[in-house]
Scaffold this active site. Structure first.
Site, PDB file in Angstrom:
ATOM      1  N   GLY A 120      -8.999  40.163   5.750  1.00 45.88           N
ATOM      2  CA  GLY A 120      -8.193  41.366   5.785  1.00 45.88           C
ATOM      3  C   GLY A 120      -6.751  41.176   6.166  1.00 45.88           C
ATOM      4  O   GLY A 120      -5.995  42.131   6.215  1.00 45.88           O
ATOM      5  N   HIS A 179      10.542  38.667  -5.890  1.00 49.04           N
ATOM      6  CA  HIS A 179       9.969  39.997  -6.033  1.00 49.04           C
ATOM      7  C   HIS A 179      10.819  40.912  -6.887  1.00 49.04           C
ATOM      8  O   HIS A 179      12.036  40.852  -6.871  1.00 49.04           O
ATOM      9  CB  HIS A 179       9.757  40.634  -4.658  1.00 49.04           C
ATOM     10  N   HIS A 232       0.103  36.847  -9.432  1.00 50.47           N
ATOM     11  CA  HIS A 232       1.261  37.059  -8.571  1.00 50.47           C
ATOM     12  C   HIS A 232       1.718  35.744  -7.939  1.00 50.47           C
ATOM     13  O   HIS A 232       2.903  35.399  -7.970  1.00 50.47           O
ATOM     14  CB  HIS A 232       0.919  38.067  -7.476  1.00 50.47           C
ATOM     15  N   GLU A 233       0.771  35.003  -7.366  1.00 47.57           N
ATOM     16  CA  GLU A 233       1.132  33.756  -6.694  1.00 47.57           C
ATOM     17  C   GLU A 233       1.707  32.732  -7.665  1.00 47.57           C
ATOM     18  O   GLU A 233       2.671  32.029  -7.341  1.00 47.57           O
ATOM     19  CB  GLU A 233      -0.078  33.173  -5.966  1.00 47.57           C
ATOM     20  N   ASP A 235       4.805  60.047 -37.795  1.00 45.00           N
ATOM     21  CA  ASP A 235       5.979  59.457 -38.446  1.00 45.00           C
ATOM     22  C   ASP A 235       6.392  58.130 -37.806  1.00 45.00           C
ATOM     23  O   ASP A 235       6.771  57.182 -38.497  1.00 45.00           O
ATOM     24  CB  ASP A 235       7.164  60.421 -38.366  1.00 45.00           C
ATOM     25  N   HIS A 250       5.339  33.102  -8.197  1.00 46.87           N
ATOM     26  CA  HIS A 250       6.160  32.423  -7.188  1.00 46.87           C
ATOM     27  C   HIS A 250       6.143  30.914  -7.398  1.00 46.87           C
ATOM     28  O   HIS A 250       7.166  30.246  -7.218  1.00 46.87           O
ATOM     29  CB  HIS A 250       5.646  32.758  -5.792  1.00 46.87           C
ATOM     30  N   ASP A 281       1.562  19.322 -10.643  1.00 41.80           N
ATOM     31  CA  ASP A 281       2.710  20.122 -10.208  1.00 41.80           C
ATOM     32  C   ASP A 281       2.265  21.291  -9.339  1.00 41.80           C
ATOM     33  O   ASP A 281       2.909  21.619  -8.339  1.00 41.80           O
ATOM     34  CB  ASP A 281       3.470  20.650 -11.429  1.00 41.80           C
ATOM     35  N   SER A 320      11.403  57.885 -39.966  1.00 43.50           N
ATOM     36  CA  SER A 320      10.574  56.796 -40.494  1.00 43.50           C
ATOM     37  C   SER A 320      10.151  55.805 -39.421  1.00 43.50           C
ATOM     38  O   SER A 320       9.043  55.268 -39.457  1.00 43.50           O
ATOM     39  CB  SER A 320      11.324  56.055 -41.601  1.00 43.50           C
TER      40      SER A 320
END
Length: 453
Positions: A164, A216, A206-207, A318, A210, A144, A364
């Protein structure tokens, strides 16, 4: 076909380039020609709102810097109307099944092959841990989700552009052969657990979001936020990412009690403090020490003294409360409270409990109930409902016995976990409260130490 690309180059230096940027990411529609000044101003405001920066409608230095921040190349909006939606996850297409396969076609030479496999597997399993999905790695044939590394043109009409520039891209689920596939630019220098180079884990998680159908998010702490953050130690999905993946595929029915247990004599026998933090950690503690739980396990070095993990906190607290809307964790003791972002205290604390209008001192427990998003406090055999900005709701406190299945005489700690269930701790046991049915799930209480620690 929708594709996601993580772009890192600084490309926006003038208004024309800003216009192209806004058009590329869905803030501006230039099909009808050049926009007028008002359309440009509106597009900039949309962008600034999505990026969570000052909305000036001008191409100022802050906006320019954000446009030149490493980010994902998938559009942020399909139309300006999307800006009217809540600042949270967005959903694209989804798989029609929950048992998925993935195959690593090749590997970057930047890291040892076994390290690449580990990072890829751990990255995709983060989504499985938070949802009803399961993934199986296959060694050959179709799958898949096909994962590959390649430079330049690589056969999908979306060529990479050298070092880059574009870091990676992925495709939403579909019946097309390329649906769900994730491609990584081999011209980048991929690294692991390092602030240099391109962090493979972050890009991969991240990828794969998607690949599973998530768009996003406008939440800055979410991995599905468009902007690349680089290496993040102890990286975890944000609650917004979890909400998104569960909206598509449901929650993970596996509970913490199914994880390998630790002998009771090596654990705390009772819990008086339970909370979460923005980085995805779960904390369970007693009067002096606490355990940290990440990825379903306890890291080495725990339990720790409370003040060593959260510098500035006293012992014998507490209660604690994680508030997802601001990513802060609150700790309460007596007539004071402290506020932290992850493990760092905010300036100006502690502060008086009187700031929480109507909430008594010496509480509590504290938790958020997913049924209505309200904050709840318990003290002894009573509970209080609190709304930020207004205080405790009239006609409170009410008897805790109204919470079906809980010990009516009180609880020691409580919190809402990532599965949108509320967990209550009493003595050596805990109760899982189903916020939908408004009752404790069958089979509870369960021993806390063997299940959580």
């Amino acid at each position: 076909m929708v594709t996601c690309c993580l772009a890192q180059k600084n490309r926006v230096k003038n208004e024309d380039q800003a216009m192209a940027y806004l058009n590329k990411y869905g803030y501006l529609d230039m099909k009808g020609g050049m926009p007028n000044s008002q359309e440009m101003k509106t597009a900039l405001e949309y962008f600034q709102r999505f990026a969570n920066i000052t909305m000036t409608g001008c191409l100022d230095s802050e906006t320019m810097a954000m446009m030149n921040t490493p980010r994902c190349g998938m559009v942020d909006m399909d139309s300006p109307a999307d800006m009217m939606r809540k600042k949270r996850y967005a959903l694209g297409s989804r798989w029609s099944k929950t048992e998925l396969t993935y195959r690593i076609i090749n590997r970057t030479p930047d890291l040892p092959a076994n390290e690449v496999d580990r990072i890829i597997t751990e990255s995709i399993e983060k989504w499985a841990d938070a949802s009803g999905l399961t993934f199986t790695l296959v060694k050959s044939g179709n799958a898949d989700i096909l994962i590959s590394f390649a430079p330049g043109s690589h056969g999908d009409d979306n060529p990479f552009d050298g070092p880059g520039g574009v870091l990676a891209h992925a495709y939403y689920p579909s019946s097309n052969a390329i649906g769900g596939d994730a491609h990584f630019d081999e011209d980048e220098r991929y690294t692991d657990a390092s602030f240099s180079g391109t962090n493979l884990e972050w890009v991969a998680v991240h990828e794969f979001g998607h690949s599973l159908g998530l768009g996003h998010s406008q939440i800055e702490g979410a991995v599905m936020y468009p902007y690349y953050t680089g290496y993040v130690p102890n990286f975890q999905l944000n609650s917004d990412d979890i909400a998104g993946i569960q909206a598509h595929y449901g929650e993970n029915v596996g509970e913490p009690e199914n994880t390998p247990s630790t002998p009771v004599d090596k654990c705390m026998t009772s819990i008086t403090l339970a909370t979460r933090t923005l980085d995805g950690s779960t904390y369970l503690g007693n009067a002096t020490h606490l355990y940290r739980r990440t990825d379903g396990s306890i890291p080495d070095g725990y339990p720790k003294v409370i003040g060593n993990e959260f510098l500035g906190l006293p012992t014998a607290l507490d209660a604690a409360l994680y508030y997802p809307r601001n990513g802060k964790t609150y700790f309460f003791k007596g007539s004071q409270y402290w506020r932290f972002r992850n493990q760092r205290m905010d300036n100006g604390y502690p502060r008086p409990m009187s700031n929480w209008r109507g909430v008594p001192k010496d509480i509590s427990s504290a938790f958020i109930w997913s049924r209505n998003g309200k904050i709840y406090f318990t003290k002894g055999d009573e509970y209080y409902r609190y709304t930020p900005g207004y205080g405790v709701t009239s006609h409170y406190p009410q008897p805790l016995s109204q919470w079906d299945g809980l010990p009516s005489h009180g609880v020691d700690a409580a919190f809402q976990w990532t599965n949108a269930r509320t967990y209550f701790f009493k003595g050596s046991e805990y109760y899982r409260f189903n916020d939908i049915t408004e009752s404790v799930d069958d089979g509870y209480p369960i021993n806390t130490a063997t299940a959580w620690l």
